[in-house]
Structures are given as structure tokens and as C-alpha cells.
Design a protein around this motif. Structure first.
Motif, PDB file in Angstrom:
ATOM      1  N   PRO A  24     -59.620   9.187 -45.230  1.00  0.00           N
ATOM      2  CA  PRO A  24     -58.534   8.207 -45.359  1.00  0.00           C
ATOM      3  C   PRO A  24     -57.183   8.915 -45.430  1.00  0.00           C
ATOM      4  CG  PRO A  24     -60.278   7.775 -46.947  1.00  0.00           C
ATOM      5  CD  PRO A  24     -60.558   9.129 -46.358  1.00  0.00           C
ATOM      6  N   ARG A  25     -56.124   8.155 -45.162  1.00  0.00           N
ATOM      7  CA  ARG A  25     -54.767   8.694 -45.270  1.00  0.00           C
ATOM      8  C   ARG A  25     -54.110   8.130 -46.525  1.00  0.00           C
ATOM      9  NH1 ARG A  25     -52.348   7.796 -39.152  1.00  0.00           N
ATOM     10  NH2 ARG A  25     -53.794   9.220 -38.102  1.00  0.00           N
ATOM     11  N   ALA A  26     -53.107   8.843 -47.009  1.00  0.00           N
ATOM     12  CA  ALA A  26     -52.365   8.361 -48.173  1.00  0.00           C
ATOM     13  C   ALA A  26     -51.561   7.126 -47.776  1.00  0.00           C
ATOM     14  CB  ALA A  26     -51.428   9.447 -48.680  1.00  0.00           C
ATOM     15  N   LYS A  27     -51.508   6.146 -48.670  1.00  0.00           N
ATOM     16  CA  LYS A  27     -50.657   4.970 -48.471  1.00  0.00           C
ATOM     17  C   LYS A  27     -49.681   4.913 -49.636  1.00  0.00           C
ATOM     18  CE  LYS A  27     -54.542   2.132 -47.430  1.00  0.00           C
ATOM     19  NZ  LYS A  27     -55.153   0.823 -47.287  1.00  0.00           N
ATOM     20  N   PRO A  28     -48.379   4.626 -49.497  1.00  0.00           N
ATOM     21  CA  PRO A  28     -47.690   4.488 -48.215  1.00  0.00           C
ATOM     22  C   PRO A  28     -47.564   5.835 -47.487  1.00  0.00           C
ATOM     23  CG  PRO A  28     -46.139   4.368 -50.062  1.00  0.00           C
ATOM     24  CD  PRO A  28     -47.523   4.486 -50.645  1.00  0.00           C
ATOM     25  N   PRO A  29     -47.170   5.829 -46.218  1.00  0.00           N
ATOM     26  CA  PRO A  29     -46.798   4.661 -45.419  1.00  0.00           C
ATOM     27  C   PRO A  29     -48.020   3.821 -45.050  1.00  0.00           C
ATOM     28  CG  PRO A  29     -46.885   6.608 -44.025  1.00  0.00           C
ATOM     29  CD  PRO A  29     -47.132   7.073 -45.427  1.00  0.00           C
ATOM     30  N   PHE A  30     -47.860   2.528 -45.062  1.00  0.00           N
ATOM     31  CA  PHE A  30     -48.939   1.645 -44.657  1.00  0.00           C
ATOM     32  C   PHE A  30     -49.054   1.642 -43.134  1.00  0.00           C
ATOM     33  CE2 PHE A  30     -48.219   0.402 -48.970  1.00  0.00           C
ATOM     34  CZ  PHE A  30     -49.501   0.144 -49.431  1.00  0.00           C
ATOM     35  N   PRO A  31     -50.273   1.404 -42.642  1.00  0.00           N
ATOM     36  CA  PRO A  31     -50.479   1.451 -41.189  1.00  0.00           C
ATOM     37  C   PRO A  31     -49.553   0.506 -40.423  1.00  0.00           C
ATOM     38  CG  PRO A  31     -52.586   1.219 -42.333  1.00  0.00           C
ATOM     39  CD  PRO A  31     -51.515   1.128 -43.371  1.00  0.00           C
ATOM     40  N   GLN A  32     -49.184  -0.613 -41.039  1.00  0.00           N
ATOM     41  CA  GLN A  32     -48.314  -1.551 -40.313  1.00  0.00           C
ATOM     42  C   GLN A  32     -47.006  -0.874 -39.914  1.00  0.00           C
ATOM     43  OE1 GLN A  32     -49.984  -2.233 -43.157  1.00  0.00           O
ATOM     44  NE2 GLN A  32     -49.975  -4.408 -43.613  1.00  0.00           N
ATOM     45  N   VAL A  33     -46.617   0.160 -40.694  1.00  0.00           N
ATOM     46  CA  VAL A  33     -45.384   0.880 -40.393  1.00  0.00           C
ATOM     47  C   VAL A  33     -45.689   2.160 -39.603  1.00  0.00           C
ATOM     48  CG1 VAL A  33     -43.369   2.023 -41.387  1.00  0.00           C
ATOM     49  CG2 VAL A  33     -44.286  -0.064 -42.446  1.00  0.00           C
ATOM     50  N   SER A  34     -46.692   2.913 -40.077  1.00  0.00           N
ATOM     51  CA  SER A  34     -47.049   4.157 -39.403  1.00  0.00           C
ATOM     52  C   SER A  34     -48.564   4.306 -39.398  1.00  0.00           C
ATOM     53  CB  SER A  34     -46.401   5.340 -40.126  1.00  0.00           C
ATOM     54  OG  SER A  34     -46.832   6.550 -39.558  1.00  0.00           O
ATOM     55  N   GLY A  35     -49.171   3.981 -38.267  1.00  0.00           N
ATOM     56  CA  GLY A  35     -50.639   4.027 -38.166  1.00  0.00           C
ATOM     57  C   GLY A  35     -51.094   4.940 -37.063  1.00  0.00           C
ATOM     58  N   LEU A  36     -51.735   4.382 -36.054  1.00  0.00           N
ATOM     59  CA  LEU A  36     -52.248   5.164 -34.929  1.00  0.00           C
ATOM     60  C   LEU A  36     -51.115   5.958 -34.278  1.00  0.00           C
ATOM     61  CD1 LEU A  36     -54.644   2.984 -32.726  1.00  0.00           C
ATOM     62  CD2 LEU A  36     -55.066   5.309 -33.540  1.00  0.00           C
ATOM     63  N   TRP A  37     -51.318   7.245 -34.131  1.00  0.00           N
ATOM     64  CA  TRP A  37     -50.318   8.145 -33.543  1.00  0.00           C
ATOM     65  C   TRP A  37     -48.911   7.879 -34.106  1.00  0.00           C
ATOM     66  CZ3 TRP A  37     -53.893   5.727 -30.000  1.00  0.00           C
ATOM     67  CH2 TRP A  37     -54.956   6.571 -29.668  1.00  0.00           C
ATOM     68  N   GLY A  38     -48.888   7.523 -35.405  1.00  0.00           N
ATOM     69  CA  GLY A  38     -47.618   7.333 -36.094  1.00  0.00           C
ATOM     70  C   GLY A  38     -46.893   6.030 -35.759  1.00  0.00           C
TER      71      GLY A  38
END
Ligand SMILES: Cc1cc2nc3c(=O)[nH]c(=O)nc-3n(C[C@H](O)[C@H](O)[C@H](O)COP(=O)(O)O)c2cc1C
Ligand code: SF4
Lengths: 169, 423
Positions: B189-203
Motif C-alpha cells: 500500500p501507499r501512504a495516504k495522503p495524497p489520496f488516489p483521487q489527487v495522486s494515484g496511477l502514475w501520479g
């Protein structure tokens, strides 16, 4: 495992077959970068060869221009990438909770005795590998067993022999 | 009773092709959406009160609204359908994808339009080969009929959709781990934030929604927010794919109004317990939810009531524990799964779950001690919310902590009798 290395195949990707390369290229077209295709490439090679050898890990890394360590890290992370040879058919017995409640152990034991092998082993004739598997998403028909991509539902001890026979050559 | 999600799905029924799907109102929701602005389409979903069916029940419209919009926002944006479905005891998304792939695809096109996504992925667990084949076929039909690709139905909206098969790992279902997996990496898993809605797949901005969530969207756009709200019971909106497995007479998945009593699921739809078996407890929404018992049967099966009772509705698929299986054994089975599937990133989860497994194995063999039982009881706190990087570990200990609450005698008896009382 025999891997024919003919001269026309030696180029980027080394021992990868033209068919494998074609399938990997098809995937490359809809991802942002080469790393993204790594898992698919491993699955493609496994589909054609049954498992992923060290040479194949290197060939994929070479073809995708990413490090072999990156490919190996991915290959070892995922349950369904086999880094050791497996039989022609892989039998996976669901050992998760719904199948457990429904008494899957008798099915597991019967499979072991029918095949004469333990989990993680392959029959002497190279036909079958037996593995435990996590919940297969068919819990209303527990216990379930998968043979490659075929799902067998509502399995009990009495059905084990017929299932194995069905897949024998 | 309306059952929009399963209107085209039935035992032995082939999935509808494009023409059949359209004959039953299919892609009308998409046409309605494309006739209004993306913001207006998103507003309909917000008003409908659709909540995420992936387990947490987070409001879908609200989740979408965090995606940056406007001309200067980052592109491309991505939409991912989460069909990893590896939660033990869960088998609803398979039914939806295999039974009616166009419904999922229509839901994705509308959702992508609302959030401004131009590329989508259907992430399916490795075993769902039939589902993947059927999606590919439906996608090809859409491409031929201008429902996917460039300038969809002359609206100027472009959307590409691809199927991605996983390589098997429960953690891939966690949305940030899924994103790493789609990028071809190990699924930590990745740290949230940033949430995927802002920075997800390939940023780039990315929305991950559960398959069932997305399947609701076409119906909401076709019939309106108010119609959708009225499908649920009381304050709940919509229908839910509930299910039950274990020793009930007719295990299965059923589409019912959100908020039906738990009792209906077990006694009416599940047909009651098999002869000779009594219900001792149940996990309400998959292997990572707390046990509830007979005293909870009259609760409405919704996020709020099940939450207040100390568990989670999760996936809404019950796993029934009968009186002839050992609660310690059942918890052990679940812990083994989670220990094996832990991604190994953080210490409490990587080391804690195998320790719990070890202690439970000893207990189950009749070799446990009172001190070890005390240690066991402390673990749920160590692995609880806030102590680990993702929600796998807190979920993993939910069955243990609730079993210690409701079935403590069974744990004690293993020590007193120096064996498993269930044989
Ligand atoms: C360990 C773990 C596994 C998960 N597995 C799934 C899964 O298989 N399918 C799913 O839709 N959500 C799963 N989730 C939840 C997702 O992270 C995410 O919240 C969900 O896909 C959001 O969809 P929704 O907003 O439509 O509910 C999982 C979460 C965790 C922590
Ligand atoms: S809680 Fe477990 S699964 Fe989640 S990040 Fe930590 S080690 Fe990985």
C-alpha cells in the motif's frame, strides 16, 4: 523444460519466443511505462512455459529494459507466478473460511492420497501439482477446488477420484 | 421488489450481448449522462446517496468530488473497477461481472465522464478468467458501436477501457496497493495522503471503486436519484448484493433492499440452518469483520447498525458459524489467511499475525496456557487501527477480538480439557 534457443530469437528479450514478445507488445500499448507490463509479461511467459525460470526473469527484464531485481521482486510477491516447475495441471484446494466450515479437509486429504503427493509436490509423471489456495469466490458452493482455470464446486470426498481421472491424459 | 443490478442475471442465463442489454434499457443511463454536464451527472450520484460497496460504505459522489477538475487539472485521469474480491467468504462481484459485463462497463463510462477520466481498468482477480473473457467481448462490442473509444455517441467524450488480471494477492484489493500492482510493482500500500483521487496511477488523479458500486451507476442515471433512494429501507439507498455461506440450507447471493434484517438473510433467503446444525455466530461482511451472534438477528443489515453493534457490514456477505465447528479453529483459519497475505511492509502485521497463528495453533492442539491466552487477547490492540500502514491488520484481528468476547468459554475449554472440545 527444454528451451530452444535459435539464432533468430536472440535479440532484445533473448530467449522469449516471438509469440511471447507479440503478446507483451500488445500489452505495452495501453500502459504508461514498461514496468507496468512486468506482471503481464510474467503471466504470458508462464502461460507458455508453465513456470518462470531465472533465464526468463532476465529475458523479461532485458526486453522491458528494467532491472532483473525489479522483475524478480514482482515475481516472488504474487502467489500465482510460479518460480519453480509445476505439473501440467495445477490443482488448488480452497482452504479459506467458508470451505473450512464446510469441511474441506476431507477433500484435501482424499486428493493427497489419490495423487500420492503432499501440498507443493508434483506427481512423478509430471501431470499434477497440488497446492492450497485462498478463497476462490464461490463460497456458496463450498468446498471448491480449481484445476488450472476450471472451478469445481460442491466437491466432496466421493467426487475427488472422478475429477482427477477427468484430467488424466 | 425491484432488483436492477441482477435484472439480466439468473442461474444458467448467459450474459446479455449488447443488443439484448440495450433492449432492456441498457446504455440509456449513459445517454442521459452525456446529455448533461459532468458536474450534473456527478450531482445525480451524490443525491442518490450511493455508498461504496467495497466494504467501507464511503459516499461515492463525495469520493468523486475530490478529483481535481477544470482545464488546468492534471491529465490523464484514471478510473479503476476493483474486482479483486479476495475477501474470504465474498462472491458477489464475480456474479455481477460474469452475469452482466455491460452493466459494469456502462457504469464505468458514466463514472469516467463524471470525473473526467479518459482511461479505465477493470482489475480482476486472477481466477476470474470467465469474467475477464466476457468483459473483453463486451468491450469489443462497445468499440464497434461507438460506446467506447473516441467521441462516444458524438458527445466529444473519449474513454478507453482495459481488463487487467491480477497475479494473486489479497492486498491487491486495497486501493493504493492495487495502484502499485497496476503499475507492475509489488502490491505494497501507499501512504495516504495524497489520496488516489489527487495522486494515484502514475501520479495522476485516480478513482478506485468496487465493481458493485459502479454497477449501480447506470440505474441511477437512468431512473434518477429519488427512485434510487426509495429502493432502500428507511434512510438507506439502493439495493445490495447480500449473501450467505456456511451450513445454511440454500447458500447464495441475493439482491435485496439495503437495510433488510439480518434474520431475513439467514432464515428466509438462506433457508435456515441445515438439519442438525444450529447457528452459533456469523461474520456479517467477510473474513475481516467482527463476529455477531443470535442476539443481533433483528438488526437492519446496513453500515450504521452493524457498526454500532461492534462489527462492520463490509461486503454484506455473511459467513455462518454453526455449533459443530470450533470457534478457535475458525479464527485460526482466518488468521492463517491474513498472515499469508500480509504484504510484510510493517512490523506489527508481518510479525504479529504469525505469532497469533502460532498461539492459536498451540491452543487448538490443547497445548495452550492461560498466560498465552492473555497475550492473545492483547494482540488486537497492537494490530488495531492506527498501528499499521493499512487496514489489513486491523481487519485481520476483528474475528479474534470478537470471538474472545462471545466465545470465551470455547477458548478456556481448550486449556481446561487440554484438547479441542470439538475433536
Ligand atoms: C486488505 C484490503 C483488501 C481489500 N480488498 C478489496 C476488494 O477485493 N475489493 C474492493 O472493492 N475493495 C477492497 N478493499 C477496499 C478498497 O481499498 C477500496 O476502499 C474500495 O475498492 C473502494 O471502493 P468503493 O468506494 O466503491 O467501496 C480492500 C481493502 C483492504 C484494506
Ligand atoms: S498492515 Fe499488513 S498488509 Fe497492510 S501495509 Fe502493513 S504489512 Fe502490509
Amino acid at each position: 523444460m527444454t528451451q530452444v534457443i535459435s539464432s533468430d530469437r536472440v535479440g532484445p528479450g533473448g530467449i522469449l519466443s516471438p509469440q511471447e514478445i507479440e503478446e507483451i507488445n500488445a500489452d505495452l500499448s495501453h500502459y504508461e511505462d514498461n514496468q507496468a507490463v512486468c506482471i503481464d509479461a510474467l503471466k504470458i511467459v508462464q502461460k507458455h512455459r508453465g513456470w518462470v525460470s531465472d533465464e526468463c526473469v532476465e529475458a523479461i527484464a532485458d526486453y522491458l529494459k528494467i532491472s532483473a531485481a525489479a522483475v524478480e521482486g514482482v515475481a516472488t510477491f504474487y502467489n500465482l507466478i510460479y518460480r519453480e516447475p509445476v505439473g501440467k495441471k495445477v490443482i488448488r484446494v480452497c482452504d479459506s473460511v467458508s470451505c473450512w466450515v464446510m469441511g474441506y479437509e476431507t477433500v484435501r486429504d482424499r486428493l493427497k492420497s489419490e495423487l500420492g503427493i503432499e501440498y507443493g509436490e508434483t506427481t512423478a509423471d509430471g501431470e499434477f501439482t497440488l497446492l492450497p489456495g485462498p478463497c476462490m469466490g464461490a463460497c456458496d458452493h463450498a468446498p471448491v477446488v480449481m484445476v488450472d482455470n476450471d472451478l469445481h464446486e460442491d466437491v466432496d470426498e466421493s467426487k475427488v477420484k472422478a475429477i482427477v481421472e477427468h484430467y488424466k491424459p | 421488489m425491484e432488483t436492477p443490478l441482477t435484472q439480466n442475471i439468473g442461474p444458467g442465463k448467459a450474459p446479455p450481448n449488447l443488443a439484448q442489454y440495450q433492449a432492456n434499457g441498457g446504455y440509456e443511463g449513459l445517454r442521459n449522462a452525456l446529455n448533461v454536464s459532468p458536474e450534473a451527472a456527478m450531482d445525480v450520484v451524490k443525491e442518490s446517496n450511493l455508498s461504496g460497496r467495497g466494504g467501507a460504505g464511503f459516499p461515492t459522489g463525495l469520493k468523486w468530488s475530490f478529483v481535481p477538475s477544470g482545464e488546468n487539472s492534471p491529465t490523464p485521469k484514471y478510473l479503476v473497477a476493483n474486482g479483486d474480491e479476495m475477501e474470504p467468504g465474498t462472491f458477489k462481484d464475480r456474479l455481477l461481472v460474469e452475469g452482466d459485463p455491460h452493466q459494469l462497463i456502462e457504469g464505468m463510462i458514466i463514472s469516467a465522464y463524471a470525473i473526467g477520466a479518459s482511461v479505465g481498468f477493470i482489475f480482476l482477480r486472477c481466477e476470474y478468467v470467465l469474467a475477464a473473457e466476457r468483459c473483453e467481448k463486451a468491450i469489443a462490442e462497445c468499440l464497434e458501436n461507438n460506446l467506447l473509444g473516441k467521441d462516444i455517441l458524438g458527445s466529444g467524450f473519449d474513454f478507453e477501457l482495459y481488463v487487467h488480471g491480477s497475479a494473486g494477492r489479497y492486498i491487491c484489493g486495497e486501493e493504493t496497493a492495487l495502484i502499485n500492482s497496476l503499475e507492475g510493482r509489488r502490491a505494497n500500500p501507499r501512504a495516504k495522503p495524497p489520496f488516489p483521487q489527487v495522486s494515484g496511477l502514475w501520479g495522476k488523479p485516480t478513482v478506485v471503486n468496487n465493481v458493485e458500486t459502479l454497477c449501480n451507476v447506470p440505474h441511477i442515471l437512468r431512473n434518477g436519484a429519488e427512485w434510487y433512494q426509495n429502493l432502500g429501507i428507511g434512510a438507506d439507498s439502493g439495493t445490495k448484493l447480500y449473501g450467505a455461506s456456511g451450513r445454511v440450507k440454500t447458500p447464495g447471493t441475493w439482491e435485496l433492499p439495503l437495510g433488510v434484517p439480518v434474520r431475513d438473510l439467514i432464515e428466509k433467503h438462506g433457508g435456515g440452518m441445515q438439519d442438525g446444525y444450529k447457528m452459533k455466530g456469523f461474520l456479517p461482511g467477510g473474513g475481516s469483520t467482527d463476529f455477531l451472534t443470535g442476539e443481533h438477528l433483528d438488526l437492519p443489515m446496513n453500515y450504521e447498525s452493524i457498526g454500532k453493534a461492534g462489527s462492520r457490514m463490509g461486503t454484506g456477505q455473511l459467513i455462518i458459524m454453526d455449533d459443530q465447528v470450533c470457534p478457535v479453529g475458525m479464527v485460526l483459519n482466518l488468521i492463517q489467511f491474513f498472515a499469508q497475505e500480509s504484504c510484510g511492509w510493517c512490523t506489527p502485521c508481518r510479525d504479529g499475525l504469525p505469532q497469533i497463528q502460532h498461539l492459536l495453533e498451540k491452543l487448538e492442539r490443547g497445548e495452550g496456557s492461560w498466560e498465552e491466552l492473555e497475550t492473545l487477547a492483547e494482540f488486537p490492540r497492537f494490530l488495531g487501527p492506527g498501528n499499521t500502514f493499512c487496514a489489513l491488520a486491523p481487519g485481520a484481528v476483528e474475528p479474534l477480538q470478537s470471538a474472545l468476547k462471545y466465545f470465551k468459554d470455547d477458548f478456556d475449554n481448550h486449556i481446561k480439557q487440554k484438547c479441542c472440545p470439538y475433536g
